[in-house]
Design a protein around this motif. Structure first.
Motif, PDB file in Angstrom:
ATOM      1  N   VAL A 289      13.809  -5.620  58.511  1.00 12.22           N
ATOM      2  CA  VAL A 289      15.294  -4.898  58.218  1.00 12.22           C
ATOM      3  C   VAL A 289      14.135  -3.737  58.592  1.00 12.22           C
ATOM      4  O   VAL A 289      13.307  -3.232  58.894  1.00 12.22           O
ATOM      5  N   TRP A 290      15.283  -3.239  59.408  1.00  8.27           N
ATOM      6  CA  TRP A 290      15.060  -1.136  59.783  1.00  8.27           C
ATOM      7  C   TRP A 290      15.666  -0.480  60.012  1.00  8.27           C
ATOM      8  O   TRP A 290      17.147  -1.339  59.847  1.00  8.27           O
ATOM      9  N   GLY A 291      15.728   0.530  59.230  1.00  7.11           N
ATOM     10  CA  GLY A 291      16.892   1.563  59.690  1.00  7.11           C
ATOM     11  C   GLY A 291      16.890   2.946  58.836  1.00  7.11           C
ATOM     12  O   GLY A 291      15.252   3.116  59.327  1.00  7.11           O
ATOM     13  N   THR A 292      17.333   3.557  57.949  1.00  4.07           N
ATOM     14  CA  THR A 292      17.243   5.003  57.384  1.00  4.07           C
ATOM     15  C   THR A 292      17.201   4.978  55.595  1.00  4.07           C
ATOM     16  O   THR A 292      18.277   3.807  54.946  1.00  4.07           O
ATOM     17  N   ASN A 293      15.906   4.974  55.305  1.00  3.62           N
ATOM     18  CA  ASN A 293      16.095   5.045  53.714  1.00  3.62           C
ATOM     19  C   ASN A 293      16.866   6.053  52.824  1.00  3.62           C
ATOM     20  O   ASN A 293      17.260   6.588  53.827  1.00  3.62           O
ATOM     21  N   ARG A 294      16.637   6.023  51.707  1.00  2.00           N
ATOM     22  CA  ARG A 294      17.540   6.722  50.828  1.00  2.00           C
ATOM     23  C   ARG A 294      17.620   8.425  50.447  1.00  2.00           C
ATOM     24  O   ARG A 294      18.201   9.567  50.921  1.00  2.00           O
ATOM     25  N   ASN A 295      16.503   8.939  51.665  1.00  2.00           N
ATOM     26  CA  ASN A 295      15.720   9.863  51.856  1.00  2.00           C
ATOM     27  C   ASN A 295      15.997  10.661  53.765  1.00  2.00           C
ATOM     28  O   ASN A 295      15.707  11.394  53.906  1.00  2.00           O
ATOM     29  N   SER A 296      16.908   9.292  53.842  1.00  2.00           N
ATOM     30  CA  SER A 296      17.385   9.274  55.962  1.00  2.00           C
ATOM     31  C   SER A 296      16.287   9.552  56.146  1.00  2.00           C
ATOM     32  O   SER A 296      16.499  10.112  57.781  1.00  2.00           O
ATOM     33  N   GLU A 297      14.908   8.333  56.245  1.00  2.00           N
ATOM     34  CA  GLU A 297      13.501   8.525  56.752  1.00  2.00           C
ATOM     35  C   GLU A 297      13.788   7.251  57.038  1.00  2.00           C
ATOM     36  O   GLU A 297      14.219   6.533  56.753  1.00  2.00           O
ATOM     37  N   VAL A 298      13.182   7.304  59.172  1.00  2.00           N
ATOM     38  CA  VAL A 298      13.524   6.143  59.390  1.00  2.00           C
ATOM     39  C   VAL A 298      12.027   4.845  59.285  1.00  2.00           C
ATOM     40  O   VAL A 298      11.095   5.545  58.911  1.00  2.00           O
ATOM     41  N   PHE A 299      12.747   4.196  58.963  1.00  2.00           N
ATOM     42  CA  PHE A 299      11.434   2.930  58.894  1.00  2.00           C
ATOM     43  C   PHE A 299      11.602   1.884  59.360  1.00  2.00           C
ATOM     44  O   PHE A 299      12.470   1.727  59.659  1.00  2.00           O
ATOM     45  N   TYR A 300      11.023   1.180  58.823  1.00  2.00           N
ATOM     46  CA  TYR A 300      10.510  -0.539  59.732  1.00  2.00           C
ATOM     47  C   TYR A 300       9.896  -1.638  59.260  1.00  2.00           C
ATOM     48  O   TYR A 300       8.486  -0.957  58.213  1.00  2.00           O
ATOM     49  N   THR A 301      10.531  -2.831  58.804  1.00  2.00           N
ATOM     50  CA  THR A 301       9.775  -3.639  57.439  1.00  2.00           C
ATOM     51  C   THR A 301       9.476  -4.664  58.544  1.00  2.00           C
ATOM     52  O   THR A 301      10.127  -5.080  59.052  1.00  2.00           O
ATOM     53  N   GLN A 302       8.537  -5.039  59.062  1.00  2.00           N
ATOM     54  CA  GLN A 302       7.433  -6.003  59.480  1.00  2.00           C
ATOM     55  C   GLN A 302       7.443  -7.250  58.442  1.00  2.00           C
ATOM     56  O   GLN A 302       6.251  -6.991  57.396  1.00  2.00           O
ATOM     57  N   ILE A 303       7.386  -8.592  58.587  1.00  2.00           N
ATOM     58  CA  ILE A 303       6.887  -9.545  57.437  1.00  2.00           C
ATOM     59  C   ILE A 303       5.524  -9.938  58.786  1.00  2.00           C
ATOM     60  O   ILE A 303       5.838 -10.501  60.036  1.00  2.00           O
ATOM     61  N   VAL A 304       4.097  -9.535  58.659  1.00  2.00           N
ATOM     62  CA  VAL A 304       3.258  -9.746  59.015  1.00  2.00           C
ATOM     63  C   VAL A 304       2.414 -11.417  58.421  1.00  2.00           C
ATOM     64  O   VAL A 304       1.307 -11.777  59.096  1.00  2.00           O
ATOM     65  N   GLN A 305       2.827 -12.078  57.255  1.00  2.81           N
ATOM     66  CA  GLN A 305       2.567 -12.826  57.101  1.00  2.81           C
ATOM     67  C   GLN A 305       3.691 -13.393  57.069  1.00  2.81           C
ATOM     68  O   GLN A 305       4.723 -12.503  55.823  1.00  2.81           O
ATOM     69  N   PRO A 306       3.967 -14.896  56.773  1.00  2.00           N
ATOM     70  CA  PRO A 306       5.210 -14.935  56.145  1.00  2.00           C
ATOM     71  C   PRO A 306       5.726 -15.491  54.700  1.00  2.00           C
ATOM     72  O   PRO A 306       4.501 -15.612  54.048  1.00  2.00           O
ATOM     73  N   VAL A 307       6.840 -14.565  54.475  1.00  2.00           N
ATOM     74  CA  VAL A 307       7.444 -14.776  52.909  1.00  2.00           C
ATOM     75  C   VAL A 307       7.640 -15.831  52.630  1.00  2.00           C
ATOM     76  O   VAL A 307       9.031 -16.410  53.085  1.00  2.00           O
ATOM     77  N   VAL A 308       7.014 -16.989  51.468  1.00  2.00           N
ATOM     78  CA  VAL A 308       7.537 -18.402  50.656  1.00  2.00           C
ATOM     79  C   VAL A 308       8.487 -18.466  49.276  1.00  2.00           C
ATOM     80  O   VAL A 308       7.515 -17.204  48.573  1.00  2.00           O
ATOM     81  N   TYR A 309       9.525 -18.011  49.516  1.00  2.00           N
ATOM     82  CA  TYR A 309       9.995 -18.971  48.436  1.00  2.00           C
ATOM     83  C   TYR A 309      10.077 -19.831  47.827  1.00  2.00           C
ATOM     84  O   TYR A 309      10.274 -21.154  48.340  1.00  2.00           O
ATOM     85  N   LYS A 310      10.279 -20.407  46.190  1.00  2.00           N
ATOM     86  CA  LYS A 310      10.467 -21.265  45.713  1.00  2.00           C
ATOM     87  C   LYS A 310      11.553 -21.956  44.658  1.00  2.00           C
ATOM     88  O   LYS A 310      12.273 -20.690  44.408  1.00  2.00           O
ATOM     89  N   ALA A 311      12.160 -22.782  44.916  1.00  2.00           N
ATOM     90  CA  ALA A 311      13.287 -23.516  43.598  1.00  2.00           C
ATOM     91  C   ALA A 311      12.709 -23.456  42.894  1.00  2.00           C
ATOM     92  O   ALA A 311      13.233 -22.659  41.911  1.00  2.00           O
ATOM     93  N   ALA A 312      11.463 -23.755  42.130  1.00  2.00           N
ATOM     94  CA  ALA A 312      10.912 -23.903  40.982  1.00  2.00           C
ATOM     95  C   ALA A 312      10.846 -23.147  40.976  1.00  2.00           C
ATOM     96  O   ALA A 312      10.565 -22.481  39.227  1.00  2.00           O
ATOM     97  N   CYS A 313      10.448 -21.519  41.616  1.00  2.00           N
ATOM     98  CA  CYS A 313       9.922 -20.382  40.748  1.00  2.00           C
ATOM     99  C   CYS A 313      11.285 -19.663  40.672  1.00  2.00           C
ATOM    100  O   CYS A 313      10.863 -17.982  40.600  1.00  2.00           O
ATOM    101  N   ASP A 314      12.463 -20.087  40.602  1.00  2.00           N
ATOM    102  CA  ASP A 314      14.302 -19.371  40.891  1.00  2.00           C
ATOM    103  C   ASP A 314      13.951 -18.853  42.242  1.00  2.00           C
ATOM    104  O   ASP A 314      14.534 -17.098  41.613  1.00  2.00           O
ATOM    105  N   TRP A 315      13.797 -18.930  42.722  1.00  2.00           N
ATOM    106  CA  TRP A 315      13.632 -18.524  44.879  1.00  2.00           C
ATOM    107  C   TRP A 315      12.944 -16.890  44.483  1.00  2.00           C
ATOM    108  O   TRP A 315      13.175 -16.602  44.986  1.00  2.00           O
ATOM    109  N   ASN A 316      12.296 -16.713  43.456  1.00  2.00           N
ATOM    110  CA  ASN A 316      11.368 -15.485  43.986  1.00  2.00           C
ATOM    111  C   ASN A 316       9.901 -15.998  45.061  1.00  2.00           C
ATOM    112  O   ASN A 316       9.572 -16.845  44.973  1.00  2.00           O
ATOM    113  N   PRO A 317       9.613 -14.192  45.697  1.00  2.00           N
ATOM    114  CA  PRO A 317       8.519 -14.969  46.635  1.00  2.00           C
ATOM    115  C   PRO A 317       7.276 -14.872  45.970  1.00  2.00           C
ATOM    116  O   PRO A 317       6.969 -14.379  44.643  1.00  2.00           O
ATOM    117  N   VAL A 318       6.917 -15.734  46.257  1.00  2.00           N
ATOM    118  CA  VAL A 318       5.517 -16.675  45.430  1.00  2.00           C
ATOM    119  C   VAL A 318       4.206 -15.957  46.147  1.00  2.00           C
ATOM    120  O   VAL A 318       2.947 -16.038  46.462  1.00  2.00           O
TER     121      VAL A 318
END
Length: 313
Positions: A229-258
């Motif tokens: 994701v990238w764009g501007t935040n609530r303060n009109s600041e330009v931001f960049y979001t990188q995934i540097v290690q894959p984020v894992v979600y589990k159905a057994a954990c109510d689809w929360n990131p583990v």
């Protein structure tokens, strides 16, 4: 003697007041520099929008699976929603999911519409099949907090690997890969509205009841890659979001990131936040099949640094 004392007293008072005012100004300035609130807000906003988007795309996947084969996916058809697929114009079929009620898990109240457009003859289960997905005033209110986010978007949803979620674990089918990319306009509870870009790959593995979803970013902008994701935040600041290690979600954990690591960067303000998933209520890393309740934020604001733990959802 008295005149000298009277003369010194106002000078002393003025000196003390000046020092006090100087101290207050310095404290306020340092507090501002040492305040990670904008980073925390960005972290929370991005996590909330991703959670909502994931749930809506699971609805889309369920509908496309049902439409394509007369079968439900393991994600089920969305609750408190109507589905209309009677619109056919030229070579395009449009499917409407219209929401008006609680999500299946009861955590969110949803209104608005998700529109799916696909070409006649396109079967979602085919490798490389692609559809257009638009959120139209898709309003989601979290029941626990009463906070509302409204999303309008135009995205391309691609079945990279082919197949359906319900096929996982059967006949040698072990991995399902989806990609979603495009732009979305997000309106927050304080009425600020921002446009974000998204480039997210979701890989499903596992079997029914024990599904695992792994997310990666494949976007690029300037010198940044692996962007989700990238764009501007609530303060009109330009931001960049990188995934540097894959984020894992589990159905057994109510689809929360583990597990996994994201990095939010606001380069013009010399701010960044590294998000590490997978902590319990004691702020310790989870082990085994335990489900996490918190994630860690390590932030940098100029020369100031700090860490905090935030609850999931």
């Amino acid at each position: 003697m008295k005149s000298i004392i009277c003369l010194k007293t106002p000078v002393l008072i003025m000196t003390i007041l000046a020092l006090a005012l100087t101290s207050c100004t310095k404290d306020d300035l340092e507090k501002g520099r040492n305040d990670p609130s904008t980073l925390t807000q960005l972290t929370t906003d991005e996590a909330t929008v991703e959670d909502i988007s994931n749930e809506a795309l699971q609805d889309v996947e369920g509908v496309l699976s049902y439409q394509g084969n007369g079968l439900k996916s393991t994600m089920e058809i969305p609750c408190n929603a109507t589905i209309d697929s009677t619109s056919v114009i030229n070579d395009t079929i449009t499917i409407y999911i219209t929401y008006d009620g609680l999500s299946c898990n009861g955590r969110r109240f949803r209104t608005g519409q998700v529109e799916i457009r696909k070409r006649v003859g396109t079967r979602w289960g085919m490798q490389g099949a692609s559809v257009n997905v638009r959120y139209r005033n898709f309003s989601v209110t979290r029941v626990a907090s009463g906070h509302t986010i409204v999303i309008n978007s135009n995205k391309t949803f691609t079945n990279v690997s082919g197949g359906f979620i319900y096929m996982l674990g059967h006949n040698g089918f072990t991995r399902l890969i989806h990609r979603v990319e495009g732009a979305m306009q997000v309106t927050f509870g304080d009425s600020t509205s921002r446009t974000w870009n998204v480039a997210r790959q979701r890989t499903y593995t596992g079997t029914r009841g024990e599904l695992i979803m792994t997310t990666d970013g494949f976007g690029t902008s300037g010198s940044y890659d692996n962007l989700v994701v990238w764009g501007t935040n609530r303060n009109s600041e330009v931001f960049y979001t990188q995934i540097v290690q894959p984020v894992v979600y589990k159905a057994a954990c109510d689809w929360n990131p583990v597990s996994g690591i994201k990095v939010h960067q606001i380069p013009e303000a010399s701010k960044s936040a590294t998000i590490t998933y997978g902590f319990d209520s004691n702020y310790q890393p989870v082990t085994g099949d335990d489900c996490p309740t918190h994630y860690k934020v390590d932030w940098v604001n100029g020369t100031y640094t700090g860490s905090s733990f935030l609850p999931l959802r």
